[in-house]
Design a protein around this motif. Structure first.
Motif, PDB file in Angstrom:
ATOM      1  N   ILE A 115      -5.066  22.136  -7.321  1.00  0.00           N
ATOM      2  CA  ILE A 115      -4.606  21.663  -5.897  1.00  0.00           C
ATOM      3  C   ILE A 115      -3.098  21.250  -5.653  1.00  0.00           C
ATOM      4  O   ILE A 115      -1.890  22.088  -6.422  1.00  0.00           O
ATOM      5  CB  ILE A 115      -4.537  20.167  -6.164  1.00  0.00           C
ATOM      6  CG1 ILE A 115      -5.745  19.623  -7.094  1.00  0.00           C
ATOM      7  CG2 ILE A 115      -4.627  19.664  -5.611  1.00  0.00           C
ATOM      8  CD1 ILE A 115      -6.407  18.374  -7.533  1.00  0.00           C
ATOM      9  N   ASP A 116      -2.801  21.837  -4.306  1.00  0.00           N
ATOM     10  CA  ASP A 116      -2.003  22.282  -3.688  1.00  0.00           C
ATOM     11  C   ASP A 116      -1.279  20.665  -2.937  1.00  0.00           C
ATOM     12  O   ASP A 116      -1.726  20.700  -1.905  1.00  0.00           O
ATOM     13  CB  ASP A 116      -1.776  23.397  -2.339  1.00  0.00           C
ATOM     14  CG  ASP A 116      -0.672  24.172  -1.769  1.00  0.00           C
ATOM     15  OD1 ASP A 116      -0.006  23.441  -1.720  1.00  0.00           O
ATOM     16  OD2 ASP A 116      -0.573  25.365  -1.521  1.00  0.00           O
ATOM     17  N   TYR A 117      -0.134  20.487  -3.548  1.00  0.00           N
ATOM     18  CA  TYR A 117       0.140  19.210  -3.091  1.00  0.00           C
ATOM     19  C   TYR A 117       1.218  18.632  -3.040  1.00  0.00           C
ATOM     20  O   TYR A 117       2.088  19.240  -3.998  1.00  0.00           O
ATOM     21  CB  TYR A 117      -0.941  18.280  -3.274  1.00  0.00           C
ATOM     22  CG  TYR A 117      -0.338  17.375  -4.604  1.00  0.00           C
ATOM     23  CD1 TYR A 117      -0.824  18.091  -5.505  1.00  0.00           C
ATOM     24  CD2 TYR A 117      -0.166  16.173  -4.812  1.00  0.00           C
ATOM     25  CE1 TYR A 117      -0.236  18.017  -7.077  1.00  0.00           C
ATOM     26  CE2 TYR A 117       0.074  16.085  -6.066  1.00  0.00           C
ATOM     27  CZ  TYR A 117      -0.427  17.116  -7.586  1.00  0.00           C
ATOM     28  OH  TYR A 117      -0.211  16.672  -8.461  1.00  0.00           O
ATOM     29  N   SER A 118       1.175  18.624  -2.074  1.00  0.00           N
ATOM     30  CA  SER A 118       2.662  17.385  -1.384  1.00  0.00           C
ATOM     31  C   SER A 118       4.134  19.079  -1.251  1.00  0.00           C
ATOM     32  O   SER A 118       5.054  18.312   0.031  1.00  0.00           O
ATOM     33  CB  SER A 118       4.078  16.699  -2.968  1.00  0.00           C
ATOM     34  OG  SER A 118       4.830  15.839  -2.521  1.00  0.00           O
ATOM     35  N   SER A 119       4.209  20.169  -1.624  1.00  0.00           N
ATOM     36  CA  SER A 119       4.589  20.753  -1.020  1.00  0.00           C
ATOM     37  C   SER A 119       6.171  20.937  -0.229  1.00  0.00           C
ATOM     38  O   SER A 119       5.903  20.577   0.630  1.00  0.00           O
ATOM     39  CB  SER A 119       3.426  22.214  -0.670  1.00  0.00           C
ATOM     40  OG  SER A 119       2.543  21.938  -1.411  1.00  0.00           O
ATOM     41  N   VAL A 120       6.636  19.666  -1.091  1.00  0.00           N
ATOM     42  CA  VAL A 120       7.833  19.283  -0.429  1.00  0.00           C
ATOM     43  C   VAL A 120       9.225  21.307   0.559  1.00  0.00           C
ATOM     44  O   VAL A 120       8.602  21.966   0.172  1.00  0.00           O
ATOM     45  CB  VAL A 120       9.099  18.651  -0.894  1.00  0.00           C
ATOM     46  CG1 VAL A 120       8.304  17.352  -1.123  1.00  0.00           C
ATOM     47  CG2 VAL A 120       8.482  19.745  -2.598  1.00  0.00           C
ATOM     48  N   TYR A 313      -2.787  35.330  -5.825  1.00  0.00           N
ATOM     49  CA  TYR A 313      -1.989  35.321  -7.111  1.00  0.00           C
ATOM     50  C   TYR A 313      -2.924  34.304  -7.904  1.00  0.00           C
ATOM     51  O   TYR A 313      -3.169  33.916  -9.301  1.00  0.00           O
ATOM     52  CB  TYR A 313      -0.683  34.831  -7.069  1.00  0.00           C
ATOM     53  CG  TYR A 313       0.369  34.732  -8.524  1.00  0.00           C
ATOM     54  CD1 TYR A 313       0.485  35.748  -8.434  1.00  0.00           C
ATOM     55  CD2 TYR A 313       0.554  32.920  -8.378  1.00  0.00           C
ATOM     56  CE1 TYR A 313       1.585  35.574  -9.998  1.00  0.00           C
ATOM     57  CE2 TYR A 313       0.737  32.525  -9.865  1.00  0.00           C
ATOM     58  CZ  TYR A 313       1.412  33.634 -10.755  1.00  0.00           C
ATOM     59  OH  TYR A 313       2.191  33.498 -11.367  1.00  0.00           O
ATOM     60  N   ARG A 314      -3.158  33.285  -7.125  1.00  0.00           N
ATOM     61  CA  ARG A 314      -3.930  31.672  -7.821  1.00  0.00           C
ATOM     62  C   ARG A 314      -4.761  31.740  -8.301  1.00  0.00           C
ATOM     63  O   ARG A 314      -5.290  32.015  -9.922  1.00  0.00           O
ATOM     64  CB  ARG A 314      -3.626  30.533  -7.145  1.00  0.00           C
ATOM     65  CG  ARG A 314      -2.908  29.875  -6.811  1.00  0.00           C
ATOM     66  CD  ARG A 314      -2.372  28.792  -5.625  1.00  0.00           C
ATOM     67  NE  ARG A 314      -1.513  28.579  -5.429  1.00  0.00           N
ATOM     68  CZ  ARG A 314      -0.914  27.613  -4.274  1.00  0.00           C
ATOM     69  NH1 ARG A 314      -2.320  27.677  -3.381  1.00  0.00           N
ATOM     70  NH2 ARG A 314       0.250  27.253  -3.797  1.00  0.00           N
ATOM     71  N   LYS A 315      -6.159  32.934  -8.098  1.00  0.00           N
ATOM     72  CA  LYS A 315      -7.633  33.314  -8.432  1.00  0.00           C
ATOM     73  C   LYS A 315      -7.127  34.292  -9.628  1.00  0.00           C
ATOM     74  O   LYS A 315      -7.546  33.769 -10.278  1.00  0.00           O
ATOM     75  CB  LYS A 315      -7.804  34.125  -6.928  1.00  0.00           C
ATOM     76  CG  LYS A 315      -9.374  34.764  -7.357  1.00  0.00           C
ATOM     77  CD  LYS A 315     -10.395  33.307  -7.606  1.00  0.00           C
ATOM     78  CE  LYS A 315     -11.403  33.787  -8.282  1.00  0.00           C
ATOM     79  NZ  LYS A 315     -12.143  33.082  -8.694  1.00  0.00           N
ATOM     80  N   LEU A 333      -5.864  24.530  11.858  1.00  0.00           N
ATOM     81  CA  LEU A 333      -6.091  26.367  12.093  1.00  0.00           C
ATOM     82  C   LEU A 333      -5.288  27.306  11.326  1.00  0.00           C
ATOM     83  O   LEU A 333      -5.368  27.767  11.463  1.00  0.00           O
ATOM     84  CB  LEU A 333      -5.511  26.402  13.747  1.00  0.00           C
ATOM     85  CG  LEU A 333      -5.611  28.038  13.669  1.00  0.00           C
ATOM     86  CD1 LEU A 333      -6.907  28.558  14.789  1.00  0.00           C
ATOM     87  CD2 LEU A 333      -4.492  28.185  15.673  1.00  0.00           C
ATOM     88  N   HIS A 334      -4.043  26.786  11.285  1.00  0.00           N
ATOM     89  CA  HIS A 334      -3.521  27.740   9.532  1.00  0.00           C
ATOM     90  C   HIS A 334      -4.640  28.342   9.037  1.00  0.00           C
ATOM     91  O   HIS A 334      -4.927  29.559   8.023  1.00  0.00           O
ATOM     92  CB  HIS A 334      -2.389  27.364   9.558  1.00  0.00           C
ATOM     93  CG  HIS A 334      -1.501  27.819   8.365  1.00  0.00           C
ATOM     94  ND1 HIS A 334      -1.065  29.013   7.763  1.00  0.00           N
ATOM     95  CD2 HIS A 334      -1.526  27.216   6.687  1.00  0.00           C
ATOM     96  CE1 HIS A 334      -0.762  28.808   7.130  1.00  0.00           C
ATOM     97  NE2 HIS A 334      -0.727  28.376   6.168  1.00  0.00           N
ATOM     98  N   PHE A 335      -5.166  26.914   8.411  1.00  0.00           N
ATOM     99  CA  PHE A 335      -6.671  27.205   6.792  1.00  0.00           C
ATOM    100  C   PHE A 335      -7.291  28.131   7.308  1.00  0.00           C
ATOM    101  O   PHE A 335      -7.445  29.040   6.796  1.00  0.00           O
ATOM    102  CB  PHE A 335      -6.498  26.006   6.238  1.00  0.00           C
ATOM    103  CG  PHE A 335      -4.851  25.672   5.111  1.00  0.00           C
ATOM    104  CD1 PHE A 335      -4.467  26.341   4.354  1.00  0.00           C
ATOM    105  CD2 PHE A 335      -4.202  24.532   5.669  1.00  0.00           C
ATOM    106  CE1 PHE A 335      -3.320  25.937   3.628  1.00  0.00           C
ATOM    107  CE2 PHE A 335      -3.318  23.896   5.538  1.00  0.00           C
ATOM    108  CZ  PHE A 335      -2.738  25.009   4.289  1.00  0.00           C
ATOM    109  N   LYS A 336      -7.612  27.619   8.737  1.00  0.00           N
ATOM    110  CA  LYS A 336      -9.077  28.399   8.863  1.00  0.00           C
ATOM    111  C   LYS A 336      -8.592  29.571   9.343  1.00  0.00           C
ATOM    112  O   LYS A 336      -9.497  30.985   8.497  1.00  0.00           O
ATOM    113  CB  LYS A 336      -9.577  27.746  10.233  1.00  0.00           C
ATOM    114  CG  LYS A 336     -10.404  27.184  10.009  1.00  0.00           C
ATOM    115  CD  LYS A 336     -10.564  25.613  11.855  1.00  0.00           C
ATOM    116  CE  LYS A 336     -11.412  26.888  12.559  1.00  0.00           C
ATOM    117  NZ  LYS A 336     -11.676  26.346  13.878  1.00  0.00           N
TER     118      LYS A 336
HETATM  119  N1  ARG Z   1       5.597  22.769   3.405  1.00  0.00           N
HETATM  120  C1  ARG Z   1       4.710  22.800   4.591  1.00  0.00           C
HETATM  121  C2  ARG Z   1       4.826  21.587   5.102  1.00  0.00           C
HETATM  122  O1  ARG Z   1       5.290  21.002   4.952  1.00  0.00           O
HETATM  123  C3  ARG Z   1       3.464  22.616   3.282  1.00  0.00           C
HETATM  124  C4  ARG Z   1       2.330  23.373   2.158  1.00  0.00           C
HETATM  125  C5  ARG Z   1       1.227  23.432   2.404  1.00  0.00           C
HETATM  126  N2  ARG Z   1       0.693  24.642   1.284  1.00  0.00           N
HETATM  127  C6  ARG Z   1       0.546  25.421   1.804  1.00  0.00           C
HETATM  128  N3  ARG Z   1       0.254  26.282   0.301  1.00  0.00           N
HETATM  129  N4  ARG Z   1       0.564  25.917   3.004  1.00  0.00           N
HETATM  130  O2  ARG Z   1       4.252  22.058   6.197  1.00  0.00           O
END
Ligand code: ARG
Length: 559
Positions: A115-120, A313-315, A333-336
């Motif tokens: 889980i990729d989250y918060s990602s500050v 890398y995660r895989k 869009l980015h993730f798509k």
């Molecule tokens: N730091 C990015 C932001 O604040 C979010 C990153 C989300 N995770 C990722 N793998 N792109 O927009």
């Protein structure tokens, strides 16, 4: 106990699976009709009969037992009545034995979920916009663990980019080591804002040079960068601690610096990379998307390039069953694009990548909203919520011992619950009064219900055991039914990536319990009724606490 499956497994229809039948089973609009209902319209195609006839035949074939005691066919629906006595005994027994493990499972055993989250973002404000990703990700983390998955929490730090060159430039010009050390993230942010307001062309070019120095491994530039990073992380970790959030990895964008080239090579090898106006892109026109930019014309990598490297890398490192990205819908869009590029590269696991998108949070309190670049720091929202919680508690119960600790648990719970209660994709307006209401759909209401249950239990010092053959009344039966559906709720929340299901469940259970509490005597009841009600109270307390804990929220004993 999962009644939908219990029922489904007793119904045999050719070419329709138990799973499909269980999915169709729903709660009837009024509980007079039954506790569960199965609409038979869906089976007309395979059985070539009218729904009314199908319902009639299924009813005749259904083996009733001491759990499902009655089946009726009405207008093409099959209605089931649960034997309330049997159910009550089975559910309460299970909860009292399992305690806080009730609802957990090993369904996820042997599977890893990233889980990729918060990602500050390093050196940038940790603001109200980060609330949802942090608490949704944090809740999913706990929910999957509860279901037996191996979970890897990843904080994909935003620690790559030209802004760090700007920051170093600003620090060199205006900064003071001691002041920045003391002021932490706020001091860094001030420097950055000042750069953006005041920098001229000379400073901009200096900043580019500093960024190049970071990239080329220059010692001083890197030390400064690491320092800014440390100050940011020290700061956010304090907030994570308050919100009960943990991570297993802080591998941010910079971590992938040396992991992008192999991906670029592979793209080239697979003929996916094309040149466009000097830049390297993957053309996605065939999929109705703009191209995915891989390298800028000056050779610099992009956000997407690093995400491609991160996914690979995660895989390789975790061999995930699923990899979730809890990120605002602005990045749809980015993730798509990233997922599509990986698919085109032939990564069959691209199908296991999920963008868990959520809506925006804004503050009702206009005075604090984003204006003129002024952002609302999450820290301030938390502080204000805890202060308000203190004021409310102090007014309601001035003699409560440990008011501060209680206000903390209540205030923090309100911040988390406020961001989790709605379906995650909805935009929400955060209102202090709303999230702190004692009788709304809030964590405060749930916590207060726990305190109420605790108070009942603390007044009874006899050992109670669950009586056999007790037939619950309507209020009791409603609580039992809700208690019985907790495991299913947690499972649904995991399948739909929706912690809000658990939040809503907690409110519903609290409401049903309070109805029971108001309508039925507990401590002054006699014999079996008293024992049963005390057991019901204890079981409800377990489940409410447990539901809140899955969201990262604590429960004070008294309120
Ligand atoms: N730091 C990015 C932001 O604040 C979010 C990153 C989300 N995770 C990722 N793998 N792109 O927009």
């Amino acid at each position: 106990m999962d009644y939908k499956h219990y029922i489904a497994q007793k119904i045999k229809i050719d070419s329709v699976s138990e799973e499909e039948i269980a999915d169709l089973i729903a709660l009837p609009p009024n509980s007079e009709m039954g506790d569960y209902a199965l609409p038979c319209f869906r089976f007309t195609k395979v059985l070539r009969k009218s729904p009314v006839l199908i319902a009639e035949e299924l009813k005749n074939a259904f083996p009733t037992d001491n759990v499902i005691s009655e089946v009726s066919a009405v207008n093409g629906y099959l209605n089931f009545k649960i034997n309330k006595t049997g159910l009550a005994k089975a559910v309460l027994d299970k909860i009292l034995i399992d305690g806080e493990r009730y609802g957990s499972s090993d369904i996820g055993s042997g599977k890893t979920i990233c889980i990729d989250y918060s990602s500050v973002n390093i050196a940038k404000p940790f603001h109200i916009g980060h609330l949802s990703t942090t608490v949704i990700g944090g809740a999913l983390y706990k929910i999957y663990k509860f279901l037996g998955y191996n979970v890897v929490g990843i904080n994909h730090l935003g620690d790559y980019g030209t802004q760090f060159g700007k920051l170093i430039c600003a620090y060199k010009r205006w900064g003071d080591r001691e002041e920045v050390q003391k002021g932490g993230i706020h001091a860094i942010n001030d420097l950055y804002v000042r750069f953006n307001n005041e920098a001229d062309e000379a400073m901009e070019s200096e900043a580019r040079e500093y960024f190049r120095l970071i990239e080329s491994g220059d010692k001083e530039a890197n030390e400064l960068f690491e320092w800014f990073k440390e100050l940011t992380l020290d700061y956010v970790k304090e907030i994570y601690k308050k919100l009960n959030i943990t991570f297993d990895s802080y591998a941010g964008e910079r971590f992938y610096t040396d992991k992008m080239q192999p991906v670029i090579d592979e793209l080239k090898e697979k003929n996916l990379l094309v040149e466009s106006e000097g830049a390297q892109i993957v053309d996605l026109e065939a999929y109705d998307m703009p191209p995915c930019l891989i390298l800028r014309s000056d050779g610099a990598s992009l956000y997407a390039t690093r995400d491609l490297a991160a996914a690979c890398y995660r895989k390789k490192t975790y061999d995930f069953y699923k990899c979730l990205y809890v990120v605002a819908y602005q990045q749809n869009l980015h993730f798509k694009q990233v997922f599509k590029v990986l698919e085109l590269m032939g990564k069959e696991w691209a199908k296991d990548l999920v963008h868990v998108a959520y809506g925006m949070v804004s503050l009702e309190d206009g005075a604090m909203s984003t204006r003129k670049g002024k952002v609302v720091w999450l820290e301030d929202v938390i502080k204000k919520c805890v202060e308000k919680a203190y004021a409310i508690i102090n007014e309601k119960n001035p003699d409560l011992p440990d008011k501060e600790a209680t206000a903390n648990t209540v205030g923090l719970g309100a911040v988390i619950f406020g961001a989790l209660y709605n379906n995650k994709i909805k935009d929400i307006t955060f209102s202090y009064d709303k999230v702190l209401s004692f009788d709304g759909e809030t964590s405060v209401y749930v916590q207060y219900t726990c305190a109420r249950a605790n108070s009942v239990l603390s007044k009874c010092d006899e050992v109670v055991s669950l009586p056999d053959g007790y037939e619950p009344n309507i209020e009791e039966a409603e609580v039992i039914k809700t208690l019985a559906s907790f495991p299913e709720t947690v499972l649904d929340a995991s399948v739909k990536y929706e912690p809000s299901y658990v939040a809503r469940y907690a409110v519903e259970l609290a409401q049903k319990f309070n109805k029971f509490y108001i309508e039925c005597k507990i401590l002054t009841a006699e014999g079996d009724a008293k024992n049963f009600r005390l057991c019901l109270t204890k079981a409800t307390l377990y489940v409410l606490q447990n539901a809140l804990a899955l969201l990262g929220i604590g429960t004070p004993e008294k309120m």
